[in-house]
Design a protein around this motif. Structure first.
Motif, short mmCIF file in Angstrom:
data_model
loop_
_atom_site.label_atom_id
_atom_site.label_comp_id
_atom_site.label_asym_id
_atom_site.label_seq_id
_atom_site.Cartn_x
_atom_site.Cartn_y
_atom_site.Cartn_z
N LEU B 228 0.90 -1.25 -0.02
CA LEU B 228 0.11 0.12 -0.19
C LEU B 228 1.06 1.34 0.03
O LEU B 228 2.15 1.36 0.57
CB LEU B 228 -0.86 -0.06 1.27
CG LEU B 228 -1.70 -1.23 1.43
CD1 LEU B 228 -2.77 -0.94 2.62
CD2 LEU B 228 -2.42 -1.40 0.15
N SER B 229 0.50 2.25 -0.60
CA SER B 229 1.13 3.70 -0.58
C SER B 229 1.07 4.13 0.82
O SER B 229 0.38 3.81 1.57
CB SER B 229 0.32 4.65 -1.67
OG SER B 229 -0.99 5.02 -1.01
N GLY B 230 2.18 4.85 1.35
CA GLY B 230 2.23 5.55 2.65
C GLY B 230 1.22 6.31 2.87
O GLY B 230 0.54 6.08 3.95
N ARG B 231 0.64 7.12 2.03
CA ARG B 231 -0.52 7.73 2.20
C ARG B 231 -1.72 7.01 2.61
O ARG B 231 -2.35 7.20 3.78
CB ARG B 231 -0.87 8.65 0.70
CG ARG B 231 -2.05 9.51 0.73
CD ARG B 231 -2.36 9.81 -0.53
NE ARG B 231 -3.67 10.28 -0.53
CZ ARG B 231 -4.01 11.49 -0.49
NH1 ARG B 231 -3.11 12.52 0.05
NH2 ARG B 231 -5.15 11.88 -0.25
N ARG B 232 -2.17 5.73 1.90
CA ARG B 232 -3.23 4.92 2.46
C ARG B 232 -2.83 4.15 3.83
O ARG B 232 -3.80 4.14 4.60
CB ARG B 232 -3.41 3.94 1.49
CG ARG B 232 -4.53 2.86 1.71
CD ARG B 232 -5.35 2.21 0.62
NE ARG B 232 -6.39 1.41 1.27
CZ ARG B 232 -7.85 1.68 1.32
NH1 ARG B 232 -8.04 2.98 0.48
NH2 ARG B 232 -8.71 0.99 1.91
N VAL B 233 -1.64 3.86 4.08
CA VAL B 233 -1.49 3.61 5.46
C VAL B 233 -1.71 4.39 6.33
O VAL B 233 -2.46 4.16 7.31
CB VAL B 233 -0.13 3.12 5.29
CG1 VAL B 233 0.54 2.56 6.97
CG2 VAL B 233 0.45 1.80 4.44
N VAL B 234 -1.28 5.52 6.15
CA VAL B 234 -1.56 6.75 7.31
C VAL B 234 -3.11 7.19 7.27
O VAL B 234 -3.80 7.05 8.41
CB VAL B 234 -0.81 7.67 7.17
CG1 VAL B 234 -1.01 8.85 7.80
CG2 VAL B 234 0.75 7.61 7.07
N MET B 235 -3.66 7.24 6.12
CA MET B 235 -5.12 7.82 6.15
C MET B 235 -6.05 6.90 6.31
O MET B 235 -7.25 7.11 6.75
CB MET B 235 -5.26 8.50 4.78
CG MET B 235 -4.30 9.71 4.35
SD MET B 235 -4.49 10.85 5.36
CE MET B 235 -5.75 11.72 4.45
#
Ligand SMILES: Nc1ncnc2c1ncn2[C@@H]1O[C@H](COP(=O)(O)OP(=O)(O)OP(=O)(O)O)[C@@H](O)[C@H]1O
Ligand SMILES: [Mg+2]
Lengths: 328, 325
Positions: B228-235
C-alpha cells in the motif's frame, strides 16, 4: 537460469542508545524459483530482521548498512522506496508470526483484501472483490461472501492466518516470506497450515522462505536449510544433507535437542550457555564461548566457506562427514 | 445496538436527574429560598404570589417535585433583571455560544489531528519536536491571559481584527450566526482561536501518542508489506484506529468547550451564554443561573450520548460485544 533471490553479506544494524546492535551481520544465501528455504535460528538471531530487510521494511533505528539483495536481477538495497513498494505484496509477499495482530481490527476483511489488489492493479472494485473471494476459497475458508464482510475479531487465530495467507497469494507472488506463521497456532492447525502453504506454493511455483526456530517443523518442508546464529548464516545446504550430517557444532546441537522417536527415554542434549547479547558479542567466532570444539583458532572469525557438496559452513573445526555416528 | 442505546439513554437521564437534585439542593434547600428565588425589590403581594406558585410553604420533597414539574415544562423561573422566563433568555444566547464552541472545535480538530499525526509519525524530527513544544505552551498558558495577549497583538498593535463583540450576523437555519458575514468572521476568529488553543494542544498530544502506538503495530507493517502507498497506510490504517480515542475526547471536550466558553466570552465580550452567566452572577439573577446550569448539563449529557453512538460505529469490536450483551 539465474537465481530468484541472492543475498550477499547483508548488514542490518540498529543504532540504539546502548550501541549498535548488528542484528544481521553477514547474511548470505540464495534461492531458486519455487524453492523452499528454511531459515532457522534461536530467538534474536536476526531471522525476522533478515525478512524485513528483503522487503525494505526495517524501521528506524534500524537500517541496512551494507550488502546486496538482488531479486530477479534488481538490487533492492539500491532500488529505493518506489521500487520496493511496487514489489511488496505483488512479487514478494510476507506472512507474519501473530495472526491476531496482522489484520487491522477496524477494517473489514474485504477492505483489507481489495486494497491489496488495487495497490498494484487498476481493476474495477468488483473484480478485486472476486479475486479476494477466490483467494479465500483457495485457502479453505468456507462461506467466503460472509467472511469478506466480517471484521478480524470475528475470526479464530487459524482463520486469521488463513486470511493473511490468502492476502499473500492475491498477486501470485514469486516469493513469500513466512515469518513463523504457525508458532502462535495450536498443533493441529499448525500442521494444516503447513501442508496447505506447501501445496499452494508448489501449485503456483512460488518460492518460500520459511522462518522458524523449530527445526522439526521445517525439516519436512524445506528444500534447503540456512541456520542463523547472532546475525550470521553459520551453515547452509540441502535439508536432508544438513539434518543427516550437521557439520557446524551449533547445528548439531540444535538437531540433537529435537526429540526423535527412536531416542525414547534418552535425555535430550542441550546447547550449553545462553544466546549472547548483540551488544556484547565475543571477538572471533560468535559461538565459541558455547562451543565444545572451540580453541585458540576460534579467536578469529571464520568465513562462510563452501564445502563442495552444495553446502557452506562458517566454522574452523567443523564435524567431518565420517564423524557423524547414526544411532542404530 | 438498541439495547445499548436504551441503556446509555437511561444513564444519561440519571445524570440529568442527579444534576437537578444538586441544583435544587444548591438553590432551594440551602439558605432561605425566599431570598434566593424572589426579587428582593418585589412587593409584599408579589412575594406572596410567587411563594404560592413555587410552593415554598410546602415540605421539601414536594418542592422538589414542583421544581421538576416546572423544569419539565421548561419553566426554570423568571429573570429578576429582564422580567422574562430565564430559559428563554438563555436560549437567545445559546446560538452565539454554540457557534463559538463549534468553530473552535473545528479549528482544534482540523489543525490538531494533522499536526498530531505528523508529530507521531516523525517524533524525532525537528517539526515533530516543534509541534510538541508548541502544544505544551498551548496547554500551560492561562486562557484569559492568552486571550488578552491575542487582543493586544492582533487588535491593538496590528489592528487587523476587532477586539470584541460578535459583529454583523445573518440568519442561517433560523439562527443568528456570525461566520457567514465578513464582519462577523473577523469578530469570530480571535475568540475561536483562544477557545481552540487548549483543546488543539490536547488533540495534538492525543493524536501523536496514539499514532506512535498504532504505527508500531504489526497490522501497520503488514499493510506496508502488502504494497500500500504510505498515504493509504496513514489515512486509512492508522487514522481509523486513532479516531476512536480522538472522537471520545472531542465529544467530552465539546461539552466542556460550551462550559468553558465563559472565560473567552468574557475576555472578548462575546454575547453568549457564558457571558450571560457572569453577568447574572454579578446581578444575583438566580433563575438565570439555574437555567444555565440545567441547560449546560443537558447539552453535555446529549453530546456524550452522541459520542458513544459514534464511537460504537467506529469500533466494530464494541458494536458486537454490546449487541450481544
Ligand atoms: N526495533 C529494534 N530496535 C533495536 N534492536 C532491534 C530492533 N528490532 C530488532 N532488534 C535486534 O535485532 C535482533 C534480532 O531480532 P529478530 O526479530 O530478527 O530476531 P528473530 O531471530 O526473528 O527472533 P524471534 O525468533 O524471537 O522472532 C534482536 O535481538 C534485537 O537485538
Ligand atoms: Mg522473529
Amino acid at each position: 537460469m539465474s537465481k530468484l533471490l541472492e543475498i550477499n553479506d547483508l548488514q542490518t544494524h540498529f543504532h540504539t542508545r546502548d550501541g549498535v546492535a548488528k542484528a544481521v551481520d553477514g547474511v548470505t544465501f540464495s534461492l531458486d524459483r519455487g524453492e523452499i528455504l528454511g531459515l532457522v535460528g534461536e530467538s534474536g538471531s536476526g531471522k525476522s530482521v533478515t525478512g524485513f530487510s528483503i522487503l525494505g521494511l526495517v524501521d528506524p533505528p534500524g537500517r541496512i548498512a551494507g550488502g546486496r539483495i538482488v531479486f530477479d536481477g534488481d538490487d533492492l538495497v539500491a532500488g529505493g522506496e518506489p521500487m520496493l513498494r511496487g514489489l511488496r505484496g505483488k512479487r514478494i509477499a510476507m506472512i507474519f508470526q501473530d495472526p491476531m495482530m496482522t489484520l487491522n481490527p477496524v477494517l473489514r476483511i474485504d477492505t483489507q483484501m481489495v486494497e491489496t489488489v488495487l495497490a498494484h492493479e487498476r481493476v474495477p472494485r468488483s473484480e478485486a472483490l472476486a479475486r479476494a473471494r477466490a483467494a479465500l476459497v483457495q485457502v479453505g475458508i468456507s462461506a467466503p461472501d460472509e467472511r469478506l464482510r466480517s471484521y478480524p475479531h470475528q475470526f479464530s487465530g487459524g482463520m486469521r492466518q488463513r486470511v493473511a495467507i490468502a492476502i499473500a497469494l492475491l498477486h501470485k507472488p514469486d516469493l513469500i516470506i513466512a515469518d513463523e506463521p504457525t508458532t502462535a497456532l495450536d498443533v493441529t492447525i499448525q500442521a494444516q497450515i503447513l501442508s496447505e502453504v506447501q501445496s499452494l506454493c508448489a501449485q503456483s511455483g512460488t518460492a518460500l522462505i520459511w522462518i522458524t526456530h523449530d527445526l522439526a517443523v521445517v525439516s519436512g518442508l524445506a528444500d534447503r536449510l540456512a541456520v542463523m546464529y547472532a546475525g550470521r548464516i553459520i551453515e547452509e545446504g540441502p535439508t536432508a544433507s544438513v539434518i543427516a550430517n550437521p557439520r557446524h557444532p551449533y547445528t548439531r546441537g540444535l538437531i540433537d535437542s529435537v526429540p526423535k522417536g527412536k531416542q525414547h527415554g534418552r535425555m535430550l542434549s542441550q546447547i550449553k550457555g545462553m544466546t549472547p547479547s548483540l551488544l556484547h558479542l565475543p571477538e572471533g567466532c560468535k559461538f565459541a564461548p558455547r562451543c565444545p570444539r572451540a580453541d585458540a583458532a576460534c579467536r578469529s572469525e571464520p568465513a562462510l566457506t563452501p564445502t563442495g557438496d552444495d553446502r557452506s559452513i562458517r566454522c574452523h573445526h567443523p564435524h567431518e562427514d565420517a564423524e557423524r555416528v547414526h544411532a542404530p | 445496538m438498541l439495547v445499548y442505546l436504551v441503556r446509555r439513554l437511561g444513564q444519561s437521564l440519571l445524570a440529568i436527574v442527579a444534576m437537578a437534585v444538586l441544583v435544587f439542593a444548591g438553590v432551594y434547600a440551602i439558605g432561605n429560598p425566599v431570598d434566593v428565588l424572589i426579587n428582593p425589590e418585589a412587593t409584599q403581594a408579589e412575594i406572596a404570589a410567587t411563594m404560592q406558585r413555587l410552593g415554598l410553604d410546602r415540605p421539601l420533597y414536594e418542592q422538589f417535585g414542583i421544581f421538576v414539574m416546572n423544569a419539565l415544562q421548561g419553566d426554570l423561573g423568571t429573570s429578576f433583571v429582564y422580567g422574562r422566563p430565564a430559559l428563554a433568555i438563555i436560549m437567545e444566547r445559546l446560538p452565539a455560544t454554540m457557534e463559538l464552541a463549534l468553530v473552535a472545535l473545528f479549528l482544534s480538530v482540523a489543525i490538531g489531528i494533522p499536526l498530531g499525526v505528523w508529530a507521531g509519525l516523525r517524533p524525532d524530527s525537528i517539526a515533530g519536536r516543534t509541534i510538541m513544544g508548541g502544544s505544551i505552551l498551548g496547554f500551560s498558558l492561562p486562557n484569559f491571559w492568552q486571550g488578552m495577549l491575542l487582543i493586544l497583538v492582533f487588535a491593538v498593535l496590528l489592528g487587523w481584527l476587532p477586539a470584541g463583540g460578535r459583529g454583523e450576523t445573518t440568519e442561517f437555519l433560523g439562527l443568528q450566526v456570525s461566520f457567514l458575514t465578513w464582519d462577523g468572521l473577523t469578530h469570530l476568529i480571535l475568540p475561536a482561536i483562544n477557545l481552540a488553543l487548549f483543546k488543539m494542544s490536547l488533540i495534538i498530544r492525543l493524536a501523536r501518542a496514539n499514532t506512535r502506538e498504532v504505527s508500531l503495530q504489526d497490522y501497520v507493517k503488514f499493510a506496508r508489506a502488502k504494497g500500500l502507498s504510505g498515504r493509504r497506510v496513514v489515512m486509512v490504517h492508522i487514522l481509523k484506529n486513532i479516531m476512536i480515542p480522538v472522537v471520545t475526547i472531542i465529544g467530552l471536550e465539546l461539552g466542556s468547550m460550551v462550559a468553558f466558553a465563559i472565560v473567552t466570552e468574557t475576555v472578548f465580550a462575546w454575547p453568549g451564554m457564558g457571558k450571560l452567566l457572569i453577568d447574572s452572577i454579578n446581578l444575583l439573577d438566580r433563575p438565570v443561573i439555574v437555567a444555565y446550569l440545567m441547560l449546560t448539563v443537558l447539552i453535555i449529557v446529549s453530546i456524550n450520548l452522541l459520542v458513544d453512538v459514534i464511537y460504537s460505529l467506529l469500533d466494530p469490536r464494541i458494536r458486537l460485544s454490546e449487541m450481544k450483551g
